[in-house]
Write an enzyme that holds these catalytic residues in place. Structure first.
Site, PDB file in Angstrom:
ATOM      1  N   LYS A  71      -4.991   6.011  -3.974  1.00 50.79           N
ATOM      2  CA  LYS A  71      -6.449   6.776  -3.999  1.00 50.79           C
ATOM      3  C   LYS A  71      -6.502   7.863  -3.127  1.00 50.79           C
ATOM      4  CE  LYS A  71      -8.848   3.126  -2.819  1.00 50.79           C
ATOM      5  NZ  LYS A  71      -7.563   2.226  -2.509  1.00 50.79           N
ATOM      6  N   THR A  73      -4.157   9.851  -1.971  1.00 47.79           N
ATOM      7  CA  THR A  73      -3.434  11.090  -2.422  1.00 47.79           C
ATOM      8  C   THR A  73      -4.187  11.527  -3.663  1.00 47.79           C
ATOM      9  OG1 THR A  73      -1.229   9.888  -1.866  1.00 47.79           O
ATOM     10  CG2 THR A  73      -1.008  11.555  -3.122  1.00 47.79           C
ATOM     11  N   ARG A  94     -11.638   8.788   4.804  1.00 47.78           N
ATOM     12  CA  ARG A  94     -11.786   8.054   5.974  1.00 47.78           C
ATOM     13  C   ARG A  94     -10.757   8.437   7.227  1.00 47.78           C
ATOM     14  NH1 ARG A  94     -11.209   2.314   4.008  1.00 47.78           N
ATOM     15  NH2 ARG A  94      -9.938   3.230   2.349  1.00 47.78           N
ATOM     16  N   LYS A 105       1.629  -0.535   6.087  1.00 48.66           N
ATOM     17  CA  LYS A 105       0.868   0.325   4.902  1.00 48.66           C
ATOM     18  C   LYS A 105       1.191   1.900   5.364  1.00 48.66           C
ATOM     19  CE  LYS A 105      -2.917   1.099   2.044  1.00 48.66           C
ATOM     20  NZ  LYS A 105      -4.355   0.600   1.668  1.00 48.66           N
ATOM     21  N   ALA A 273     -12.469  -1.911   4.658  1.00 51.32           N
ATOM     22  CA  ALA A 273     -12.968  -2.258   3.367  1.00 51.32           C
ATOM     23  C   ALA A 273     -13.320  -3.525   2.873  1.00 51.32           C
ATOM     24  CB  ALA A 273     -11.884  -1.499   2.474  1.00 51.32           C
ATOM     25  N   PHE A 301      -9.874   0.172  -1.062  1.00 54.83           N
ATOM     26  CA  PHE A 301      -9.405  -1.128  -1.950  1.00 54.83           C
ATOM     27  C   PHE A 301      -9.748  -0.692  -3.541  1.00 54.83           C
ATOM     28  CE2 PHE A 301      -9.361  -3.768   1.800  1.00 54.83           C
ATOM     29  CZ  PHE A 301      -8.088  -3.840   2.012  1.00 54.83           C
ATOM     30  N   PHE A 381       4.736   7.605 -10.941  1.00 55.68           N
ATOM     31  CA  PHE A 381       6.097   7.459 -10.142  1.00 55.68           C
ATOM     32  C   PHE A 381       7.292   7.880 -10.851  1.00 55.68           C
ATOM     33  CE2 PHE A 381       2.797   5.488  -7.718  1.00 55.68           C
ATOM     34  CZ  PHE A 381       3.460   5.135  -6.519  1.00 55.68           C
ATOM     35  N   TRP A 409       1.590  14.112  -6.492  1.00 57.90           N
ATOM     36  CA  TRP A 409       2.617  14.029  -5.447  1.00 57.90           C
ATOM     37  C   TRP A 409       3.674  14.738  -5.488  1.00 57.90           C
ATOM     38  CZ3 TRP A 409       7.554  12.363  -4.168  1.00 57.90           C
ATOM     39  CH2 TRP A 409       7.538  11.822  -2.881  1.00 57.90           C
TER      40      TRP A 409
END
Length: 556
Positions: A71, A73, A94, A105, A273, A301, A381, A409
């Site tokens: 999210k 990115t 945030r 993470k 979250a 999330f 990906f 990305w």
């Protein structure tokens, strides 16, 4: 390809006045924190109150894998994409918590060629906001225990103290403690514990307050515990609200940084979250909306938690009207929702992708129920195959929603140009008819049931007896108008993290409720939720250090 930190370190950053100028922020409105970070002054923000707001775009996601689905990115990539096609855009994010950075993470500044920078600073101490929030929270705790020590004039029931201390770190050993041991000189013995700073009500308050006066008022309303007659005792009763505000004065001002492509980004606040609403600060979002034509923000999330709270808490409290929602999905998460084990996600499996799309479809349906147009961003990906991508796009087309492959990305704004154009089309089309899920007047228990049935598709809600009685007491005490903040697993629509896909008819257990009177919501805890996470067996901290040049290595 280079790592996130290598890409960030190789970037050439523009001076902050130049970045600020893209939003019309004058030099004198900046309070520099070095050369690449600044706070926007409160006096300048006060001059913006009569300006019209730009268009607000929410980035949310399907139920994620443990690593997250991108999210942040995507939010960064979309902001850069909007700037690439000539729009005056800003990004609102945030601030990352140190706990996940050193845990499993990793950081939360985006990734690849879609990052906010300076990446190391943002992911670590940044401008000290979280330290200030931790200090203000623990000042309140110290004043509470000091009050008990000096005779407890407020007659606080030490068995019913709601306040716990805070620390911005994952540390399971601090979850449950006994404080005040060692004799009378060390205070009154009682059970206590720590929450991670992002779960502190002070964090949620900072992120929902409109100005410093509102901040003080909200801090004063924090309920620290009750008397024996169950009447609440607040931070204002302890005389803590003024000193807490002093500690938060600078932290309350939004932080300005830039993306790798120099798009302005306001990175400010970071409420958990689960136990809180998972959005960046209202003052940062509102400031960006007064300065930019398009503002892209994210909520923590999946959409069942993040988007619902963004709409029902943040937008409700701040009078915000979102114009569109971008729903982030990945092939790997759809495979997981289709029943594939984490170890097998790299292998092509079109059938699993198709099966997992029921989770995507549920989120699309939910977002539309708020009256907001939706586009799906398929975060790419390298393991994704053409057949898997086509399956997702065909599924979305069947629901009347476009799924756009996004390669930000790897390619930065070039990889989100198509997504940006679609967002502009949705926003400028004026089809948004936003409305929250429920009215303020609905009773607290009914609000919880409304979310459970309409968003989670639960068949029933089972309240613990004490939770039900507590909701009734709060209803009678005048808190019934508050929205509810659901705390449950992010991995499922249910409270069971193993129940993937789009379950229906399940039972949602509400085992505990908590009043965040200062933030202005009631938390309903469903299932097993930790407010102080622990570290994994091999935490990221074990790979972080300085190289021979004194540069940070291992941060991701």
């Amino acid at each position: 390809m280079a790592s996130d930190i290598e890409i960030a370190r190789a970037a050439t950053l523009k001076p902050m006045p130049e970045v600020a100028a893209r939003l019309g922020i004058p030099d004198e409105a900046l309070e520099p924190y070095g050369k690449t970070k600044a706070k926007i002054s409160a006096s300048f923000i006060a001059t913006l109150k009569d300006r019209p707001r730009g268009k607000l775009v929410l980035v949310t996601a399907i139920n994620p894998t443990p690593a997250g689905e991108g999210k942040t990115t995507t939010t960064v990539g979309l902001g850069d994409g909007l700037a690439r096609i000539g729009k005056k855009a800003a990004i609102c994010l945030r601030e990352p918590s140190l706990g996940p950075c050193f845990g499993m993470k990793g950081g939360a500044a985006g990734g690849g060629h879609a990052q906010v920078v300076p990446m190391e600073d943002i992911n670590l101490h940044f401008t000290g906001d979280f330290h200030a929030i931790t200090a203000a929270h623990n000042l309140l705790c110290a004043l509470l225990d000091n009050h008990l020590y000096w005779g407890n004039a407020l007659q606080i029931d030490t068995r019913r103290i709601a306040l716990r201390r805070a620390l911005d770190m994952n540390d399971r050993a601090l979850r449950n403690l006994v404080v005040g041991l060692g004799g009378p000189a060390n205070g009154v013995p009682r059970e206590a514990g720590f929450d991670i700073t992002v779960a502190s009500e002070v964090m949620a308050i900072l992120c929902l307050a409109r100005d410093l006066n509102d901040l003080t008022e909200r801090l004063g309303r924090i309920v620290v515990g009750t008397r024996r007659d169950r009447s609440p005792v607040t931070a204002r009763d302890l005389g803590a609200d003024g000193a807490m505000t002093v500690l938060l004065k600078e932290a309350f001002q939004p932080n300005l940084v830039q993306t790798l492509e120099h798009t302005p980004a306001l990175v400010h606040g970071g409420p958990f979250a689960n136990i809180a609403h998972g959005c960046n600060s209202l003052i940062a979002t509102d400031t960006a909306l007064r300065l930019a034509d398009y503002v892209v923000t994210e909520a923590g999330f999946g959409a069942d938690l993040g988007a619902e709270k963004f709409f029902d808490i943040k937008c409700r409290k701040g009078g915000l009207v979102p114009s569109a929602a971008v729903l982030v999905a990945t092939v790997r998460a759809l495979k997981m929702n289709g029943g594939i084990a984490k170890a097998d996600l790299g292998a092509e499996n079109v059938a699993a992708v198709t099966a997992g799309c029921v989770n995507l479809g549920r989120h699309i349906e939910n977002l539309k129920s708020f009256g907001v147009p939706v586009v799906v961003a398929l975060n790419h990906f390298t393991s994704d195959t053409a057949a898997e991508i086509a399956a997702v796009q065909a599924f979305c087309a069947g629901l009347g929603v476009e799924a756009i492959l996004s390669t930000h990305w790897a390619e930065g704004s070039k990889g989100t140009e198509a997504l940006a154009r679609k967002v502009v089309e949705l926003v400028d089309g004026g089809s948004a008819r936003f409305a929250p899920l429920y009215e303020d007047a609905l009773p607290l228990a009914d609000k919880i049931e409304t979310i459970a049935r309409r968003i989670y598709r639960a068949g029933s809600v089972v309240f613990d007896k004490a939770a039900r009685e507590q909701l009734e007491r709060w209803q009678e005490a005048g808190y019934g108008h508050l929205p509810v903040c659901m705390a449950k697993t992010q991995y499922s629509f249910s409270a069971d993290p193993t129940l993937l896909g789009a379950p229906e008819g399940h039972e949602l257990p509400v085992r505990e409720v908590r009043l965040s009177a200062g933030a202005g919501f009631v938390v309903a805890i469903c299932g097993d939720i930790m407010t102080m996470p622990g570290l994994p067996k091999q935490p990221a901290a074990l790979s972080i250090g300085l190289n021979a040049e004194g540069q940070i290595e291992g941060l991701f």
